[in-house]
Design an enzyme around this catalytic site. Structure first.
Site, PDB file in Angstrom:
ATOM      1  N   ASP A 258      -4.270 -33.011 -73.377  1.00 49.80           N
ATOM      2  CA  ASP A 258      -2.870 -32.901 -74.322  1.00 49.80           C
ATOM      3  C   ASP A 258      -2.294 -31.425 -74.139  1.00 49.80           C
ATOM      4  O   ASP A 258      -3.071 -30.246 -74.038  1.00 49.80           O
ATOM      5  CB  ASP A 258      -3.267 -32.928 -75.668  1.00 49.80           C
TER       6      ASP A 258
ATOM      7  N   ASN B 201     -17.621 -30.756 -79.058  1.00 53.46           N
ATOM      8  CA  ASN B 201     -16.606 -31.374 -79.688  1.00 53.46           C
ATOM      9  C   ASN B 201     -17.298 -33.026 -79.242  1.00 53.46           C
ATOM     10  O   ASN B 201     -16.980 -33.960 -79.908  1.00 53.46           O
ATOM     11  CB  ASN B 201     -15.239 -31.191 -78.940  1.00 53.46           C
TER      12      ASN B 201
ATOM     13  N   TYR C 233       3.734 -24.757 -74.030  1.00 54.02           N
ATOM     14  CA  TYR C 233       2.271 -23.999 -74.431  1.00 54.02           C
ATOM     15  C   TYR C 233       2.329 -22.896 -73.620  1.00 54.02           C
ATOM     16  O   TYR C 233       2.031 -23.105 -72.166  1.00 54.02           O
ATOM     17  CB  TYR C 233       1.076 -25.057 -74.155  1.00 54.02           C
TER      18      TYR C 233
ATOM     19  N   GLN D  70       1.668 -38.053 -82.846  1.00 54.39           N
ATOM     20  CA  GLN D  70       0.672 -36.921 -82.904  1.00 54.39           C
ATOM     21  C   GLN D  70       0.899 -36.121 -84.292  1.00 54.39           C
ATOM     22  O   GLN D  70       1.887 -35.339 -84.177  1.00 54.39           O
ATOM     23  CB  GLN D  70       0.715 -36.190 -81.853  1.00 54.39           C
TER      24      GLN D  70
ATOM     25  N   PRO E 186      -7.946 -30.841 -85.776  1.00 55.65           N
ATOM     26  CA  PRO E 186      -8.858 -31.605 -86.489  1.00 55.65           C
ATOM     27  C   PRO E 186      -9.696 -30.640 -87.040  1.00 55.65           C
ATOM     28  O   PRO E 186     -10.543 -31.119 -88.372  1.00 55.65           O
ATOM     29  CB  PRO E 186      -9.694 -32.504 -85.311  1.00 55.65           C
TER      30      PRO E 186
ATOM     31  N   LYS F   4     -16.123 -21.143 -90.071  1.00 56.95           N
ATOM     32  CA  LYS F   4     -15.690 -19.759 -89.522  1.00 56.95           C
ATOM     33  C   LYS F   4     -15.241 -18.790 -90.472  1.00 56.95           C
ATOM     34  O   LYS F   4     -15.563 -17.537 -90.335  1.00 56.95           O
ATOM     35  CB  LYS F   4     -14.652 -19.946 -88.349  1.00 56.95           C
TER      36      LYS F   4
ATOM     37  N   ARG G 229      -7.405 -18.010 -85.939  1.00 58.18           N
ATOM     38  CA  ARG G 229      -6.036 -18.526 -86.203  1.00 58.18           C
ATOM     39  C   ARG G 229      -5.419 -18.160 -87.456  1.00 58.18           C
ATOM     40  O   ARG G 229      -4.198 -17.833 -87.714  1.00 58.18           O
ATOM     41  CB  ARG G 229      -6.012 -20.189 -86.027  1.00 58.18           C
TER      42      ARG G 229
ATOM     43  N   GLN H  23     -18.063 -25.086 -76.605  1.00 55.37           N
ATOM     44  CA  GLN H  23     -17.226 -25.492 -77.715  1.00 55.37           C
ATOM     45  C   GLN H  23     -16.699 -27.427 -77.299  1.00 55.37           C
ATOM     46  O   GLN H  23     -16.739 -28.177 -77.973  1.00 55.37           O
ATOM     47  CB  GLN H  23     -15.735 -24.932 -77.913  1.00 55.37           C
TER      48      GLN H  23
END
Length: 314
Positions: free
Chosen positions: A48, A290, A53, A175, A205, A214, A226, A286
């Site tokens: 995606d 996932n 981006y 989405q 998610p 975290k 973030r 990561q």
């Protein structure tokens, strides 16, 4: 890796996808390509991205990484976010869509995009103009399927009703932000998608990392995370109730031999309307974590117990 049909289409996508918002923001070219190729090696075929981006760098780096395996990968991109100054460098007008799909094809170094999505509703453009432009792209072969992002149930319904009435291609996916902390889509969007076979592609998610553990209560926020520096998001997420709920979820996962990351993704996959969970990653480790979540299939009893835990945070 498991694969599911993408909504009402005949396309099958990996139940865990790779989100590439960090390609160009937090990752350089080398690390972006490395993570992309590792994801493909792990069985992920759904990638995606969006024209906005990394100011275009995400698509550009995917294009570099795609060489040699284009037909093994499902590329989902989006248009609609601002990509420059002026009113015509954003939105869902025919002009902007046609300009941006050409730019995305150049960056991605391909002649088609598997799933082309409108990034968010555009109140300044009639939805018929948007749907007719997208339909033209499908007939031109530049786009295989179309979808939307950040649309409410009524907006998806309006778009697909209009498309159906005029024999146009319809949205096959939507989405939304969807995770254990944000279940607002369950009121209308999720039942709507079940009824009309529209695939759900959840983003965030892991609730911006909160569901990974975290952020620990009473401790300084991790640098570069973030939520760090976003006071509004902190106020909504880092609450006593959410921390208490997270503790119960972590206990649930640990008792069954799984980390919290796997529970967050496996829970979303417990919803049959979800075709792929979009999970970002900046490291190969990561990606692997996932992907492992797809191996955990929650039982109906598990889902009921989790629902009770989540309701305790309401």
């Amino acid at each position: 890796m498991q694969y599911r049909r993408m909504g009402s289409s005949g396309l099958h996508v990996s139940v865990v996808g790779l989100g590439t918002n960090n390609f160009g923001f937090r990752m350089d070219e080398e690390s972006s390509i490395r993570v992309f190729r590792h994801a493909v090696d792990e069985g992920i075929n759904f990638i995606d991205t969006a024209d906005s981006y990394g100011n275009g760098l995400s698509e550009e780096r995917i294009g570099l990484a795609l060489k040699g395996n284009r037909h093994d990968v499902i590329i989902a991109s989006k248009a609609g976010n601002p990509v420059g100054e002026g009113p015509n460098r954003r939105g869902a007008s025919r002009n902007h869509i046609m300009n941006q799909v050409e730019a995305s094809l150049r960056f991605l170094q391909t002649d088609y995009i598997d799933l082309y999505q409108i990034h968010r509703p555009d109140p300044n453009t009639p939805i018929e103009e948007t749907m007719r432009a997208l339909d033209d792209l499908v007939h031109q072969g530049k786009v295989r399927y179309i979808g939307c992002s950040n649309f409410a149930a009524w907006q998806v319904s309006e778009a697909n009703w209009l498309a159906r009435a005029n024999s146009l291609n319809q949205f096959v996916t939507v989405q939304p932000e969807y995770n254990m902390l944000n279940r607002s889509v369950e009121r209308e969007l999720v039942p709507f998608c079940h009824e009309y076979s529209i695939g759900i592609l959840p983003f965030y998610p892991l609730a911006s990392g909160f569901l990974t553990g975290k952020y620990r209560q009473g401790e300084a926020l991790p640098e570069g995370a973030r939520l760090t520096g976003n006071e509004r998001a902190q106020a909504n997420t880092l609450t006593e109730k959410n921390y208490a709920m997270l503790g119960k979820l972590e206990t649930f996962a640990e008792e069954r031999g799984h980390p919290m990351v796997e529970l967050a993704i496996a829970w979303l996959l417990g919803n049959s309307a979800v075709c792929s969970v979009i999970a970002g990653a900046t490291k190969n480790e990561q990606v692997t974590a996932n992907v492992k979540a797809a191996d955990w299939v929650l039982t109906p009893e598990d889902m009921t117990e989790i629902d009770e835990i989540l309701r305790s945070g309401d």
